[in-house]
Design a protein around this motif. Structure first.
Motif, PDB file in Angstrom:
ATOM      1  N   SER A  48      15.099  -2.005  10.495  1.00 17.64           N
ATOM      2  CA  SER A  48      14.117  -1.433  11.431  1.00 17.64           C
ATOM      3  C   SER A  48      13.564  -0.132  10.876  1.00 17.64           C
ATOM      4  N   ASN A  49      14.478   0.696  10.385  1.00 16.20           N
ATOM      5  CA  ASN A  49      14.063   1.999   9.871  1.00 16.20           C
ATOM      6  C   ASN A  49      13.176   1.832   8.638  1.00 16.20           C
ATOM      7  N   TYR A  50      13.572   0.921   7.752  1.00 13.74           N
ATOM      8  CA  TYR A  50      12.799   0.672   6.543  1.00 13.74           C
ATOM      9  C   TYR A  50      11.397   0.179   6.892  1.00 13.74           C
ATOM     10  N   ASN A  51      11.357  -0.753   7.844  1.00 16.27           N
ATOM     11  CA  ASN A  51      10.090  -1.319   8.308  1.00 16.27           C
ATOM     12  C   ASN A  51       9.176  -0.236   8.893  1.00 16.27           C
ATOM     13  N   LEU A  52       9.799   0.671   9.627  1.00 16.90           N
ATOM     14  CA  LEU A  52       9.052   1.756  10.245  1.00 16.90           C
ATOM     15  C   LEU A  52       8.505   2.715   9.188  1.00 16.90           C
ATOM     16  N   ILE A  53       9.327   3.006   8.179  1.00 17.80           N
ATOM     17  CA  ILE A  53       8.856   3.870   7.080  1.00 17.80           C
ATOM     18  C   ILE A  53       7.652   3.225   6.395  1.00 17.80           C
ATOM     19  N   GLN A  54       7.767   1.922   6.142  1.00 20.13           N
ATOM     20  CA  GLN A  54       6.671   1.202   5.482  1.00 20.13           C
ATOM     21  C   GLN A  54       5.399   1.231   6.324  1.00 20.13           C
ATOM     22  N   SER A  55       5.532   0.940   7.625  1.00 17.77           N
ATOM     23  CA  SER A  55       4.316   0.845   8.441  1.00 17.77           C
ATOM     24  C   SER A  55       3.695   2.227   8.637  1.00 17.77           C
ATOM     25  N   GLN A 115       3.751   4.562   6.379  1.00 18.75           N
ATOM     26  CA  GLN A 115       3.030   4.857   5.129  1.00 18.75           C
ATOM     27  C   GLN A 115       1.717   4.088   5.067  1.00 18.75           C
ATOM     28  N   THR A 116       1.753   2.841   5.542  1.00 20.42           N
ATOM     29  CA  THR A 116       0.517   2.054   5.545  1.00 20.42           C
ATOM     30  C   THR A 116      -0.543   2.741   6.416  1.00 20.42           C
ATOM     31  N   VAL A 117      -0.128   3.185   7.600  1.00 17.26           N
ATOM     32  CA  VAL A 117      -1.070   3.885   8.484  1.00 17.26           C
ATOM     33  C   VAL A 117      -1.586   5.148   7.810  1.00 17.26           C
ATOM     34  N   PHE A 118      -0.670   5.974   7.314  1.00 19.26           N
ATOM     35  CA  PHE A 118      -1.061   7.272   6.771  1.00 19.26           C
ATOM     36  C   PHE A 118      -1.994   7.094   5.578  1.00 19.26           C
ATOM     37  N   LYS A 119      -1.757   6.028   4.792  1.00 20.12           N
ATOM     38  CA  LYS A 119      -2.588   5.819   3.596  1.00 20.12           C
ATOM     39  C   LYS A 119      -3.935   5.213   3.940  1.00 20.12           C
ATOM     40  N   SER A 120      -3.961   4.366   4.963  1.00 22.66           N
ATOM     41  CA  SER A 120      -5.209   3.649   5.227  1.00 22.66           C
ATOM     42  C   SER A 120      -6.264   4.563   5.840  1.00 22.66           C
ATOM     43  N   ILE A 121      -5.824   5.745   6.259  1.00 22.50           N
ATOM     44  CA  ILE A 121      -6.801   6.669   6.851  1.00 22.50           C
ATOM     45  C   ILE A 121      -7.243   7.661   5.788  1.00 22.50           C
ATOM     46  N   ASP A 143     -12.341   0.123  10.974  1.00 22.46           N
ATOM     47  CA  ASP A 143     -11.064  -0.508  11.171  1.00 22.46           C
ATOM     48  C   ASP A 143     -10.193   0.224  12.174  1.00 22.46           C
ATOM     49  N   ILE A 144     -10.834   0.974  13.035  1.00 17.76           N
ATOM     50  CA  ILE A 144     -10.043   1.865  13.874  1.00 17.76           C
ATOM     51  C   ILE A 144      -9.133   1.096  14.824  1.00 17.76           C
ATOM     52  N   GLY A 145      -9.588  -0.085  15.283  1.00 21.94           N
ATOM     53  CA  GLY A 145      -8.761  -0.887  16.190  1.00 21.94           C
ATOM     54  C   GLY A 145      -7.471  -1.319  15.528  1.00 21.94           C
ATOM     55  N   SER A 146      -7.553  -1.781  14.286  1.00 21.68           N
ATOM     56  CA  SER A 146      -6.320  -2.256  13.652  1.00 21.68           C
ATOM     57  C   SER A 146      -5.416  -1.091  13.255  1.00 21.68           C
ATOM     58  N   ILE A 147      -6.018   0.069  12.971  1.00 21.54           N
ATOM     59  CA  ILE A 147      -5.171   1.241  12.695  1.00 21.54           C
ATOM     60  C   ILE A 147      -4.427   1.654  13.969  1.00 21.54           C
ATOM     61  N   ARG A 148      -5.127   1.658  15.088  1.00 20.82           N
ATOM     62  CA  ARG A 148      -4.454   2.015  16.355  1.00 20.82           C
ATOM     63  C   ARG A 148      -3.364   0.990  16.688  1.00 20.82           C
ATOM     64  N   GLN A 149      -3.638  -0.265  16.391  1.00 19.12           N
ATOM     65  CA  GLN A 149      -2.627  -1.298  16.668  1.00 19.12           C
ATOM     66  C   GLN A 149      -1.360  -1.065  15.843  1.00 19.12           C
ATOM     67  N   LEU A 150      -1.554  -0.743  14.582  1.00 24.70           N
ATOM     68  CA  LEU A 150      -0.403  -0.489  13.707  1.00 24.70           C
ATOM     69  C   LEU A 150       0.363   0.749  14.161  1.00 24.70           C
ATOM     70  N   ILE A 151      -0.361   1.769  14.580  1.00 20.36           N
ATOM     71  CA  ILE A 151       0.286   2.981  15.091  1.00 20.36           C
ATOM     72  C   ILE A 151       1.100   2.638  16.341  1.00 20.36           C
ATOM     73  N   GLY A 152       0.488   1.879  17.253  1.00 22.47           N
ATOM     74  CA  GLY A 152       1.172   1.508  18.497  1.00 22.47           C
ATOM     75  C   GLY A 152       2.445   0.730  18.216  1.00 22.47           C
ATOM     76  N   GLN A 153       2.354  -0.187  17.269  1.00 21.20           N
ATOM     77  CA  GLN A 153       3.525  -1.002  16.932  1.00 21.20           C
ATOM     78  C   GLN A 153       4.628  -0.146  16.309  1.00 21.20           C
ATOM     79  N   SER A 154       4.250   0.755  15.415  1.00 18.09           N
ATOM     80  CA  SER A 154       5.245   1.657  14.812  1.00 18.09           C
ATOM     81  C   SER A 154       5.925   2.481  15.892  1.00 18.09           C
ATOM     82  N   ILE A 155       5.121   2.973  16.819  1.00 16.17           N
ATOM     83  CA  ILE A 155       5.684   3.852  17.849  1.00 16.17           C
ATOM     84  C   ILE A 155       6.616   3.069  18.778  1.00 16.17           C
ATOM     85  N   HIS A 156       6.322   1.800  19.014  1.00 13.86           N
ATOM     86  CA  HIS A 156       7.236   0.975  19.807  1.00 13.86           C
ATOM     87  C   HIS A 156       8.632   0.976  19.169  1.00 13.86           C
ATOM     88  N   THR A 157       8.659   0.695  17.875  1.00 18.14           N
ATOM     89  CA  THR A 157       9.941   0.655  17.165  1.00 18.14           C
ATOM     90  C   THR A 157      10.621   2.017  17.214  1.00 18.14           C
TER      91      THR A 157
END
Ligand code: NAG
Ligand code: ZN
Length: 449
Positions: A123-130, A132-138, A147-161
Motif C-alpha cells: 500500500s505504501n509503495y503504491n501510494l509513493i508511486q501514485s 510521484q505520478t501526480v507530482f510529475k504529471s503537473i 487532463d485536470i480531471g484525471s489528475i484530480r482522480q489520481l489525487i483523490g485515489q491516493s488520498i483515500h489510501t
C-alpha cells in the motif's frame, strides 16, 4: 420522508454493494453518530487548503475554518464564478476520494486500503508511486488544463489510501497522536510491519459490548427498515463486535483482513480482521476486528477511536495538498487543481456600431471603474465588434492601455447584423481562461429578446 429515503437508497445501491465510507450512507441510515467519512475528511481538508491559498495570494483575512465546519465560501468575497468553481472542485474531489470503495477492482485490492497486514508495505509503495505520478504529471499549465480531471482522480485515489492508514492500521492503537509523515513518502514507515508467522490479534468476544452498546445493537437490529437496508449490503449482525485490546502485537504495524478482498488476501489464522457487519472474515480466528472507519460499532469494532483516526487522516490530507503545492512550486498551477484562481481575468466584448453613440461614454466609465477594483496583475481581454465582423481578441496586462484602446474608436457604421455579437462572445469565451468574467456591451436589440 420515508419515500425520499427509499429513493436515495435505490439510487445509491446502484453504485455501491458493500460498505463505502461516504456521506451518502448517513442520508439513508441513521446510525452513524459523528462519523467523518472519506468525503467529509476530504471536504474539510480541501476547504482549509483553499482558505490558505487565498490567504497567501489575495491576503484573505477571515479566520481559518475549523475542522468539519461547513466551508464559509461566502465570507471569502469570491465572485459568483469563483464560488461555483471552488464548490464544484470540492464535490469532484469528494467523489474521487470515495471511488476506491465503489469501483470493484479498487475495492477488492488490499493495496488501495492499507488492509491485510502483509500488504501494508505494498500500500505504501503504491501510494509513493501514485504521488510521484501526480507530482510529475503537473509540469505545465497546458498539461493540466487538458487532463485536470484525471489528475484530480489520481489525487483523490491516493488520498483515500493515505486516509485508510489511520482507520485500518494499528497506528492509533499504538498511542500515536500525530500523523506518520512517512506514509506515501518513505518506503520505511518508521517501524516494522508484523511478520507473517506472528499472531496480531487475539479473539474478541461478543460480551465485550457494554450494556449501552448492547442496547443500541438491539435497537438497530429490531428495526425492520435497518434490517432491510443492511441486508442489501451483505451485512450480518453476526459479524458485529466491539473489541478492546484485541491487538497483541506492539511496536509492529498490522492491519485487518476484509472479506471483499479475500480473493487477493485470504485471512491467515491469528491475524486481525477489518471487522464490522459487512466483513465475514471476523467470524474466523481471531474473531473481531480493528477498523476505525466509522463512529459506530455496526461497521467498526474500534469505533471509539474513530474520532482520533479521522482527525489524523484530515491532517494527513492537508499535508498531501501542501506537499503537492511545494512540489509544483507555482501558485497558479496549484490553484487550478484545487479550484482557486490567483489571477483575476476579465474580458470586455464591445459593440462599436453607431447604436452605441449614446452609451459609449457610460461604457468607458463602467470599464474604468471595474479596472480600478481589479488587481494590477489581472489579465484583461478586449474584443471589439461591428457589423462587418470582430477584431482580434486583444490581451492587455496594463490598465491604461485598455482604456486607450477603448478610446481609440468612435461608434459608427450600421447595426443590422445581430448575429455578429454572438460570434464575438463565443470566440472570446473560447479564447480566455475558463474562470474569466466576460462583460458584454451592446445596444443591439436582439440581445434583450
Ligand atoms: C477531532 O477534531 C474535532 C474538531 O476539531 C474535535 O472536536 C474532536 O475532539 C477531535 N477528536 C479527538 C479525539 O481529538
Ligand atoms: Zn478504503
Amino acid at each position: 420522508m420515508q419515500i425520499l429515503k427509499w429513493l436515495i437508497l435505490i439510487a445509491f445501491l446502484d453504485s455501491v454493494n458493500c460498505f463505502a465510507t461516504t456521506e451518502a450512507f448517513a442520508a439513508v441510515l441513521d446510525i452513524f453518530h459523528d462519523t467523518r467519512f472519506h468525503d467529509t475528511q476530504m471536504a474539510t481538508a480541501l476547504c482549509i487548503t483553499q482558505y490558505r491559498f487565498l490567504q497567501r495570494n489575495i491576503g484573505l483575512t477571515a479566520r481559518e475554518p475549523a475542522l468539519y465546519e461547513s466551508c464559509p465560501y461566502s465570507d471569502w468575497f469570491l465572485s459568483v464564478s469563483e464560488y461555483a468553481t471552488a464548490q464544484k472542485v470540492k464535490l469532484e474531489f469528494m467523489y474521487y476520494v470515495n471511488r476506491p470503495d465503489i469501483i470493484e477492482a479498487l475495492k477488492s485490492n488490499p493495496i488501495t486500503h492499507f488492509d491485510a497486514e502483509s500488504f501494508i508495505s505494498g500500500s505504501n509503495y503504491n501510494l509513493i508511486q501514485s504521488r510521484q505520478t501526480v507530482f510529475k504529471s503537473i509540469k505545465r499549465l497546458a498539461d493540466i488544463e487538458n487532463d485536470i480531471g484525471s489528475i484530480r482522480q489520481l489525487i483523490g485515489q491516493s488520498i483515500h489510501t493515505l486516509q485508510d492508514f489511520y482507520s485500518h492500521t494499528n497506528w492509533v492503537e499504538m498511542g500515536y497522536k500525530v500523523i506518520n509523515s512517512r506514509v506515501g513518502e518513505d518506503s520505511y514507515l518508521g517501524l516494522p510491519v508484523n511478520q507473517p508467522h506472528i499472531d496480531a490479534c487475539r479473539a474478541c468476544t461478543k460480551d465485550e459490548m457494554s450494556s449501552g452498546e448492547q442496547a443500541e445493537f438491539n435497537r438497530i437490529k429490531s428495526s425492520i427498515y435497518n434490517n432491510l437496508l443492511l441486508g442489501l449490503l451483505d451485512f450480518s449482525f453476526d459479524n458485529v463486535y466491539v473489541c478492546r485490546n484485541n491487538i497483541i502485537v506492539n511496536n509492529f504495524l498490522t492491519s485487518g483482513y476484509y472479506s471483499s478482498e479475500v480473493s487477493v488476501a485470504p485471512k491467515p489464522k491469528g491475524k486481525c480482521s477489518h471487522g464490522g457487519g459487512t466483513d465475514s472474515t471476523d467470524a474466523t480466528c481471531a474473531p473481531g476486528g480493528i477498523s476505525k472507519d466509522a463512529d459506530t460499532f455496526i461497521f467498526a469494532p474500534h469505533y471509539y477511536l474513530h474520532s482520533i483516526a479521522a482527525n489524523l487522516s484530515v491532517q494527513a490530507t492537508i499535508r498531501y495538498f501542501e506537499d503537492l503545492r511545494l512540489s509544483i512550486g507555482d501558485e497558479k498551477l496549484f490553484g487550478l487543481i484545487i479550484g482557486m484562481s490567483k489571477y483575476t481575468s476579465l474580458a470586455f466584448v464591445v459593440d462599436t456600431t453607431s447604436s452605441m453613440q449614446t452609451s459609449i461614454t457610460a461604457t468607458r466609465l463602467y470599464v474604468k471603474s471595474l479596472l480600478d477594483n481589479t488587481p494590477d496583475d489581472a489579465m484583461i481581454f478586449v474584443t471589439l465588434f461591428s457589423d462587418s465582423g470582430f477584431s482580434n481578441i486583444r490581451q492587455f496586462s496594463d490598465k491604461p492601455e485598455v482604456m486607450a484602446y477603448l478610446f481609440s474608436f468612435t461608434p459608427s457604421g450600421s447595426d443590422n447584423n445581430p448575429g455578429i455579437v454572438y460570434n464575438a462572445i463565443l470566440a472570446t469565451a473560447k479564447f480566455v481562461p475558463p474562470e474569466t468574467n466576460i462583460f458584454i456591451f451592446t445596444e443591439l436589440k436582439t440581445m434583450n429578446d
